[in-house]
Design a protein around this motif. Structure first.
Motif, PDB file in Angstrom:
ATOM      1  N   ASP A   1       5.585  31.117 -15.298  1.00 23.87           N
ATOM      2  CA  ASP A   1       4.807  31.767 -14.231  1.00 23.87           C
ATOM      3  C   ASP A   1       3.624  30.923 -13.760  1.00 23.87           C
ATOM      4  O   ASP A   1       2.937  31.296 -12.817  1.00 23.87           O
TER       5      ASP A   1
ATOM      6  N   ASP B   1      14.185  37.416 -25.637  1.00 27.20           N
ATOM      7  CA  ASP B   1      15.309  37.607 -24.702  1.00 27.20           C
ATOM      8  C   ASP B   1      16.604  37.869 -25.479  1.00 27.20           C
ATOM      9  O   ASP B   1      17.401  38.733 -25.109  1.00 27.20           O
TER      10      ASP B   1
ATOM     11  N   THR C   1      14.226  33.211 -17.739  1.00 24.72           N
ATOM     12  CA  THR C   1      12.769  33.172 -17.931  1.00 24.72           C
ATOM     13  C   THR C   1      12.212  31.987 -17.154  1.00 24.72           C
ATOM     14  O   THR C   1      12.721  30.867 -17.264  1.00 24.72           O
TER      15      THR C   1
ATOM     16  N   TYR D   1       8.982  36.463 -15.793  1.00 25.03           N
ATOM     17  CA  TYR D   1       7.987  35.403 -15.577  1.00 25.03           C
ATOM     18  C   TYR D   1       7.012  35.421 -16.744  1.00 25.03           C
ATOM     19  O   TYR D   1       6.462  36.475 -17.070  1.00 25.03           O
ATOM     20  N   ARG D   2       6.841  34.275 -17.372  1.00 28.92           N
ATOM     21  CA  ARG D   2       5.883  34.188 -18.476  1.00 28.92           C
ATOM     22  C   ARG D   2       5.498  32.729 -18.702  1.00 28.92           C
ATOM     23  O   ARG D   2       6.175  31.837 -18.197  1.00 28.92           O
ATOM     24  N   PRO D   3       4.427  32.498 -19.437  1.00 26.49           N
ATOM     25  CA  PRO D   3       4.053  31.097 -19.659  1.00 26.49           C
ATOM     26  C   PRO D   3       5.097  30.379 -20.516  1.00 26.49           C
ATOM     27  O   PRO D   3       5.575  30.934 -21.500  1.00 26.49           O
ATOM     28  N   LEU D   4       5.473  29.209 -20.100  1.00 32.91           N
ATOM     29  CA  LEU D   4       6.383  28.366 -20.890  1.00 32.91           C
ATOM     30  C   LEU D   4       5.727  26.995 -21.024  1.00 32.91           C
ATOM     31  O   LEU D   4       5.131  26.499 -20.072  1.00 32.91           O
ATOM     32  N   ASP D   5       5.858  26.407 -22.183  1.00 32.94           N
ATOM     33  CA  ASP D   5       5.207  25.109 -22.403  1.00 32.94           C
ATOM     34  C   ASP D   5       6.147  23.933 -22.148  1.00 32.94           C
ATOM     35  O   ASP D   5       5.777  22.943 -21.535  1.00 32.94           O
TER      36      ASP D   5
ATOM     37  N   SER E   1       8.108  24.685 -27.700  1.00 32.03           N
ATOM     38  CA  SER E   1       6.905  25.103 -28.432  1.00 32.03           C
ATOM     39  C   SER E   1       7.180  26.450 -29.103  1.00 32.03           C
ATOM     40  O   SER E   1       8.167  27.132 -28.796  1.00 32.03           O
TER      41      SER E   1
ATOM     42  N   ASP F   1       7.542  29.086 -26.519  1.00 32.26           N
ATOM     43  CA  ASP F   1       8.847  29.082 -25.847  1.00 32.26           C
ATOM     44  C   ASP F   1       9.923  29.696 -26.750  1.00 32.26           C
ATOM     45  O   ASP F   1      10.802  30.438 -26.289  1.00 32.26           O
TER      46      ASP F   1
ATOM     47  N   MET G   1       3.937  39.573 -18.079  1.00 33.28           N
ATOM     48  CA  MET G   1       3.608  39.244 -19.474  1.00 33.28           C
ATOM     49  C   MET G   1       2.829  37.948 -19.514  1.00 33.28           C
ATOM     50  O   MET G   1       3.190  36.982 -18.871  1.00 33.28           O
ATOM     51  N   ARG G   2       1.820  37.931 -20.276  1.00 32.03           N
ATOM     52  CA  ARG G   2       1.039  36.701 -20.413  1.00 32.03           C
ATOM     53  C   ARG G   2       1.631  35.832 -21.521  1.00 32.03           C
ATOM     54  O   ARG G   2       1.565  34.633 -21.469  1.00 32.03           O
TER      55      ARG G   2
END
Lengths: 141, 253
Positions: free
Chosen positions: B58, A128, B55, B35-39, A118, A121, A78-79
């Motif tokens: 990534d 989830d 989570t 896996y994913r973008p986290l800030d 953010s 996030d 997932m992006r």
């Protein structure tokens, strides 16, 4: 448990008999006995090694099953999280969840404070929580 | 005695570092990894009853991801049913205390570098040097700093690992065999090689170099001894120096 006089006397007699046996045995007899005991401990060691091998094999098959399970249940790459239309509601629900005390529904959460996260996030965490059935999905309506 | 993480590895028949498959281990304890973008963080865990989702950012390096997963599995083991506001901070170790973060970090270290695999391999590689740290980090797929800490704590030889920023000593770890009287100085001695790495453009030390112990310790008798130092760069402009003691007289209490 305290032994009676009779029991103690019987044990004393047995101990005496064993000591007598050792004193009366020839050197050859004692050596033969020792070899027999050594063989026994070698057998024990072999059995122990076999048992450990079997245990290791069973444990490794558990790891293999876990690998297969993890591979079969991988999330797609997932992006970014999917769209949620109301970020304020997502934040509000996560804040409420952190504060709530409900021992019948134990929630585990280890993350930064909501106000440090953010929107991306928060959306990720909300997804989830939806998947785990903790919060309802937020729809456009 | 095995720690909970080491026991888990034994239950899965892990007998080699390459078998430490974190996705499989997570699956075994009912946690899935996404896996994913986290800030704002490296990773987080949410769980309901006996199921959890971890989570992980990534964008992080593979070794950082491994540490993050192991750290979150530490929370899953030790803090199930709890809500914690936390952050993953590898290798930041203020002395004392047992915060949830430190507990999760300890679990991660045991899971990624279990003693029953780490000690024999470290022993086979010889005296602790950065080369040994790199070999172990490669075998266990861990960061240099976490591996160096583990190596010093495993007490293969008397050593200290000291972390400095430009503003002075941040933290240190010491092998059990090093007496507590050897307390590292707060500042970097300009005579030390580490000073050149921290403040100059010196390269990392390729081999341990001999230096007077008074460059590293404040005790009056330090000038009578010599130690070996080897410095590497760490994240955030910090340096990590491995100080090894070879003089047995320094080990007398």
């Amino acid at each position: 448990m305290k032994k009676t006089n009779k029991e103690q006397q019987a044990l004393d007699r047995l101990a005496d008999a064993l000591v007598d046996d050792v004193f009366n045995a020839s050197d050859e007899e004692i050596l033969a006995e020792r070899t027999e005991m050594k063989n026994l401990s070698e057998e024990d060691a072999k059995l122990k090694a076999l048992f450990e091998q079997a245990l290791l094999k069973a444990n490794k098959s558990r790891l293999a099953a876990a690998k297969a399970g993890a591979a079969a249940n991988q999330y797609p790459i997932m992006r970014a999280p999917g769209p949620i239309f109301d970020i304020a509601t997502a934040r509000e629900r996560i804040r409420a969840l952190v504060k709530a005390v409900d021992p019948s529904h134990p929630i585990t959460l280890a993350a930064r404070n909501e106000n440090e996260l953010s929107d991306t996030d928060i959306l990720s965490m909300y997804e989830d929580l939806v998947e785990l059935g903790v919060v309802p999905p937020i729809t456009e309506d | 005695m095995l720690s909970p993480a080491e026991q888990l590895l034994q239950d899965l028949g892990v007998t080699e570092p390459k078998e430490i498959d974190l996705e499989a281990i997570a699956f075994h304890v009912n946690a899935r990894i996404r896996y994913r973008p986290l800030d704002g963080c490296e990773a987080c865990i949410v769980g309901a009853a006996t199921k959890a989702i971890i989570t992980v950012n990534d964008a992080s390096s593979p070794r950082r991801k491994r540490f993050s997963i192991a750290h979150e599995l530490g929370h899953w083991h030790h803090h199930r049913g709890k809500r914690l506001a936390c952050r993953v901070e590898e290798a930041i170790r203020p002395p004392g205390g047992a915060s949830p973060e430190q507990i999760a970090n300890g679990y991660a270290a045991d899971l990624l570098m279990p003693s029953y695999l780490f000690r024999p391999l470290a022993r086979s590689l010889g005296a602790p040097t950065l080369k040994v740290v790199d070999a172990l980090a490669e075998a266990f797929k861990t960061s240099r700093s976490a591996t160096a800490i583990r190596l010093v704590e495993s007490d293969q030889a008397p050593a200290l690992l000291i972390c400095h920023s430009r503003f002075g000593k941040k933290w240190f770890v010491r092998s059990k065999s090093v007496p507590s009287k050897w307390w590292p100085r707060d500042d970097l001695d300009p005579e030390s090689f580490a000073f050149g790495v921290q403040f100059g453009d010196y390269p990392e030390g390729s081999i341990p170099r001999k230096i007077g112990a008074d460059a590293w310790f404040e005790r009056r008798d330090a000038e009578r001894y010599e130690v070996y130092e080897q410095t590497m760069r760490a994240s955030g402009g910090d340096t990590l120096t491995l100080v090894t003691i070879r003089d047995p007289k320094m080990l007398d209490e």
